[in-house]
Design a protein around this motif. Sequence first.
Motif, PDB file in Angstrom:
ATOM      1  N   THR A  54       0.834  -1.196   0.000  1.00 28.83           N
ATOM      2  CA  THR A  54       0.000   0.000   0.000  1.00 28.83           C
ATOM      3  C   THR A  54       0.866   1.243   0.000  1.00 28.83           C
ATOM      4  O   THR A  54       2.086   1.185   0.143  1.00 28.83           O
ATOM      5  CB  THR A  54      -0.920   0.019   1.233  1.00 28.83           C
ATOM      6  N   HIS A  55       0.220   2.387  -0.112  1.00 25.81           N
ATOM      7  CA  HIS A  55       0.952   3.661  -0.105  1.00 25.81           C
ATOM      8  C   HIS A  55       1.664   3.884   1.223  1.00 25.81           C
ATOM      9  O   HIS A  55       2.667   4.578   1.284  1.00 25.81           O
ATOM     10  CB  HIS A  55       0.000   4.827  -0.386  1.00 25.81           C
ATOM     11  N   GLU A  56       1.128   3.281   2.297  1.00 23.38           N
ATOM     12  CA  GLU A  56       1.689   3.510   3.623  1.00 23.38           C
ATOM     13  C   GLU A  56       2.900   2.624   3.911  1.00 23.38           C
ATOM     14  O   GLU A  56       3.591   2.814   4.896  1.00 23.38           O
ATOM     15  CB  GLU A  56       0.627   3.256   4.702  1.00 23.38           C
ATOM     16  N   GLN A  57       3.146   1.632   3.059  1.00 21.39           N
ATOM     17  CA  GLN A  57       4.202   0.679   3.331  1.00 21.39           C
ATOM     18  C   GLN A  57       5.471   0.993   2.533  1.00 21.39           C
ATOM     19  O   GLN A  57       5.404   1.523   1.420  1.00 21.39           O
ATOM     20  CB  GLN A  57       3.760  -0.738   2.958  1.00 21.39           C
ATOM     21  N   GLU A  58       6.618   0.685   3.128  1.00 19.71           N
ATOM     22  CA  GLU A  58       7.859   0.669   2.376  1.00 19.71           C
ATOM     23  C   GLU A  58       7.908  -0.671   1.644  1.00 19.71           C
ATOM     24  O   GLU A  58       7.915  -1.720   2.278  1.00 19.71           O
ATOM     25  CB  GLU A  58       9.058   0.790   3.316  1.00 19.71           C
ATOM     26  N   PRO A  59       7.912  -0.650   0.321  1.00 14.79           N
ATOM     27  CA  PRO A  59       7.891  -1.927  -0.385  1.00 14.79           C
ATOM     28  C   PRO A  59       9.134  -2.763  -0.103  1.00 14.79           C
ATOM     29  O   PRO A  59      10.250  -2.308  -0.282  1.00 14.79           O
ATOM     30  CB  PRO A  59       7.815  -1.515  -1.864  1.00 14.79           C
ATOM     31  N   ASP A  60       8.936  -3.980   0.386  1.00 13.72           N
ATOM     32  CA  ASP A  60      10.033  -4.899   0.687  1.00 13.72           C
ATOM     33  C   ASP A  60       9.968  -6.037  -0.321  1.00 13.72           C
ATOM     34  O   ASP A  60       9.776  -7.204   0.038  1.00 13.72           O
ATOM     35  CB  ASP A  60       9.893  -5.414   2.120  1.00 13.72           C
ATOM     36  N   VAL A  61      10.118  -5.677  -1.584  1.00 13.33           N
ATOM     37  CA  VAL A  61       9.909  -6.624  -2.667  1.00 13.33           C
ATOM     38  C   VAL A  61      10.945  -7.735  -2.639  1.00 13.33           C
ATOM     39  O   VAL A  61      10.633  -8.903  -2.897  1.00 13.33           O
ATOM     40  CB  VAL A  61       9.927  -5.891  -4.022  1.00 13.33           C
ATOM     41  N   LEU A  62      12.187  -7.401  -2.306  1.00 12.89           N
ATOM     42  CA  LEU A  62      13.253  -8.402  -2.315  1.00 12.89           C
ATOM     43  C   LEU A  62      12.950  -9.545  -1.348  1.00 12.89           C
ATOM     44  O   LEU A  62      13.040 -10.724  -1.704  1.00 12.89           O
ATOM     45  CB  LEU A  62      14.586  -7.750  -1.960  1.00 12.89           C
ATOM     46  N   LEU A  74       2.545  -2.597  -6.615  1.00 11.29           N
ATOM     47  CA  LEU A  74       3.050  -1.383  -5.983  1.00 11.29           C
ATOM     48  C   LEU A  74       2.239  -0.183  -6.437  1.00 11.29           C
ATOM     49  O   LEU A  74       1.634  -0.182  -7.515  1.00 11.29           O
ATOM     50  CB  LEU A  74       4.518  -1.161  -6.368  1.00 11.29           C
ATOM     51  N   PRO A  75       2.224   0.895  -5.639  1.00 15.06           N
ATOM     52  CA  PRO A  75       1.575   2.129  -6.076  1.00 15.06           C
ATOM     53  C   PRO A  75       2.257   2.671  -7.335  1.00 15.06           C
ATOM     54  O   PRO A  75       3.469   2.470  -7.541  1.00 15.06           O
ATOM     55  CB  PRO A  75       1.787   3.082  -4.890  1.00 15.06           C
ATOM     56  N   ARG A  76       1.507   3.365  -8.158  1.00 16.71           N
ATOM     57  CA  ARG A  76       2.081   3.919  -9.395  1.00 16.71           C
ATOM     58  C   ARG A  76       3.253   4.850  -9.098  1.00 16.71           C
ATOM     59  O   ARG A  76       4.190   4.967  -9.897  1.00 16.71           O
ATOM     60  CB  ARG A  76       1.004   4.670 -10.178  1.00 16.71           C
ATOM     61  N   ALA A  77       3.193   5.503  -7.928  1.00 18.41           N
ATOM     62  CA  ALA A  77       4.266   6.430  -7.573  1.00 18.41           C
ATOM     63  C   ALA A  77       5.603   5.727  -7.383  1.00 18.41           C
ATOM     64  O   ALA A  77       6.657   6.361  -7.385  1.00 18.41           O
ATOM     65  CB  ALA A  77       3.897   7.187  -6.306  1.00 18.41           C
ATOM     66  N   LEU A  90       3.672  -5.192 -10.687  1.00 21.20           N
ATOM     67  CA  LEU A  90       2.464  -4.518 -11.156  1.00 21.20           C
ATOM     68  C   LEU A  90       2.431  -3.142 -10.530  1.00 21.20           C
ATOM     69  O   LEU A  90       2.785  -2.974  -9.362  1.00 21.20           O
ATOM     70  CB  LEU A  90       1.206  -5.282 -10.738  1.00 21.20           C
ATOM     71  N   TYR A  91       1.982  -2.162 -11.303  1.00 26.02           N
ATOM     72  CA  TYR A  91       1.842  -0.811 -10.774  1.00 26.02           C
ATOM     73  C   TYR A  91       0.389  -0.378 -10.923  1.00 26.02           C
ATOM     74  O   TYR A  91      -0.207  -0.489 -11.992  1.00 26.02           O
ATOM     75  CB  TYR A  91       2.753   0.162 -11.524  1.00 26.02           C
ATOM     76  N   GLY A  92      -0.190   0.097  -9.840  1.00 24.72           N
ATOM     77  CA  GLY A  92      -1.569   0.559  -9.894  1.00 24.72           C
ATOM     78  C   GLY A  92      -2.028   0.991  -8.515  1.00 24.72           C
ATOM     79  O   GLY A  92      -1.377   0.718  -7.506  1.00 24.72           O
ATOM     80  N   ASP A  93      -3.144   1.676  -8.484  1.00 23.70           N
ATOM     81  CA  ASP A  93      -3.690   2.175  -7.225  1.00 23.70           C
ATOM     82  C   ASP A  93      -4.692   1.158  -6.693  1.00 23.70           C
ATOM     83  O   ASP A  93      -5.786   1.000  -7.222  1.00 23.70           O
ATOM     84  CB  ASP A  93      -4.346   3.541  -7.434  1.00 23.70           C
ATOM     85  N   CYS A  94      -4.302   0.466  -5.629  1.00 19.90           N
ATOM     86  CA  CYS A  94      -5.124  -0.602  -5.059  1.00 19.90           C
ATOM     87  C   CYS A  94      -5.786  -0.095  -3.781  1.00 19.90           C
ATOM     88  O   CYS A  94      -5.254  -0.263  -2.681  1.00 19.90           O
ATOM     89  CB  CYS A  94      -4.255  -1.830  -4.780  1.00 19.90           C
ATOM     90  N   ASP A  95      -6.942   0.547  -3.918  1.00 21.33           N
ATOM     91  CA  ASP A  95      -7.659   1.004  -2.729  1.00 21.33           C
ATOM     92  C   ASP A  95      -8.443  -0.159  -2.129  1.00 21.33           C
ATOM     93  O   ASP A  95      -8.377  -1.296  -2.613  1.00 21.33           O
ATOM     94  CB  ASP A  95      -8.577   2.186  -3.065  1.00 21.33           C
ATOM     95  N   ASP A  96      -9.173   0.094  -1.050  1.00 18.40           N
ATOM     96  CA  ASP A  96      -9.891  -0.976  -0.363  1.00 18.40           C
ATOM     97  C   ASP A  96     -10.923  -1.645  -1.263  1.00 18.40           C
ATOM     98  O   ASP A  96     -11.138  -2.859  -1.194  1.00 18.40           O
ATOM     99  CB  ASP A  96     -10.584  -0.435   0.890  1.00 18.40           C
ATOM    100  N   ARG A  97     -11.556  -0.856  -2.121  1.00 19.12           N
ATOM    101  CA  ARG A  97     -12.568  -1.436  -3.017  1.00 19.12           C
ATOM    102  C   ARG A  97     -11.929  -2.432  -3.973  1.00 19.12           C
ATOM    103  O   ARG A  97     -12.439  -3.541  -4.173  1.00 19.12           O
ATOM    104  CB  ARG A  97     -13.269  -0.326  -3.804  1.00 19.12           C
TER     105      ARG A  97
END
Length: 290
Positions: A54-62, A74-77, A90-97
């Motif tokens: 989410t936007h609030e998380q530091e992505p720990d992809v590794l 991941l967020p588009r940003a 994948l990049y996109g805005d994944c909101d709760d909906r």
Amino acid sequence: MSAVSESIAQRVTLGMLVERYGFEVDPPFATNVTITSLSDAVDTVIPGSLFICTHEQEPDVLHAAQAGAYAALLPRASKGQIANADIPLLYGDCDDRVLGDLASGLAGGPSNAMAVFAVTGADEQAVDAGVSQLSEFLHMLGNPVAVITASGSTSMTRTMNLNYPLGILDMQRALSVCAEDGVAAVIIAMDDRTLAEHALESVNVDVLGTEDVNASASLGELKTRYAFVAEHDMSMTSSTPESDEMAADSPAMYDRVRLRHMSLAIAMVLAAGVRKNNIRSALHVANNLN
């Protein structure tokens, strides 16, 4: 933090997610990669997971990749900021909906396979008692029942070890377990002990009941808080003179408190479309057994 990993009902590829939600995939040739579970925390990643950041998380992809994730959302940003990911991104805005729709779709829409009842109210003990009485009554009517509540969740005789309050992925996973077990009706305690905000995204609630309409949040407030799906003509169910009269012929007739819970249970079952004759027959049998 949670995951959806049981009872995956359909094959989902990254290409399908791109088409449905408008995500971008990197590298583009990874569209045929299949995911078999969802996770929003590294410690719940299993082989086949789509790791959702989410936007609030530091992505720990590794670390997610090392744990077996097949891809990360991941967020588009974040585009262009992750190097040497080792897995498709994948990049996109994944909101709760979107998250609720994605989780429900991956699990095969489990709330559509069962009758979903919810009990709400300002008094936690009353909610628990209402859930318990409804579960007992539905079982009396011959239904395999599941209960989802912070006081203890079960799918028929199976105990579900859940962490409360439940999030979106937690709820879809719990419902998928219930559906796999063959549950006909699931009862959810709709309160903040059991559910986090928006926990019921993409969950269809058939009947919502409360013992005290005046002390409870309105239907609109509850839909906003927990984000469940309901028919447009849905209304809050509470006891009626008819359900009071029927409850008076039940084994709860000598206990005023239990009688109140039984009346609500009967009113909710009536709202679900069960015939009055079937209810009276079940109460008659219960009385004879007592």
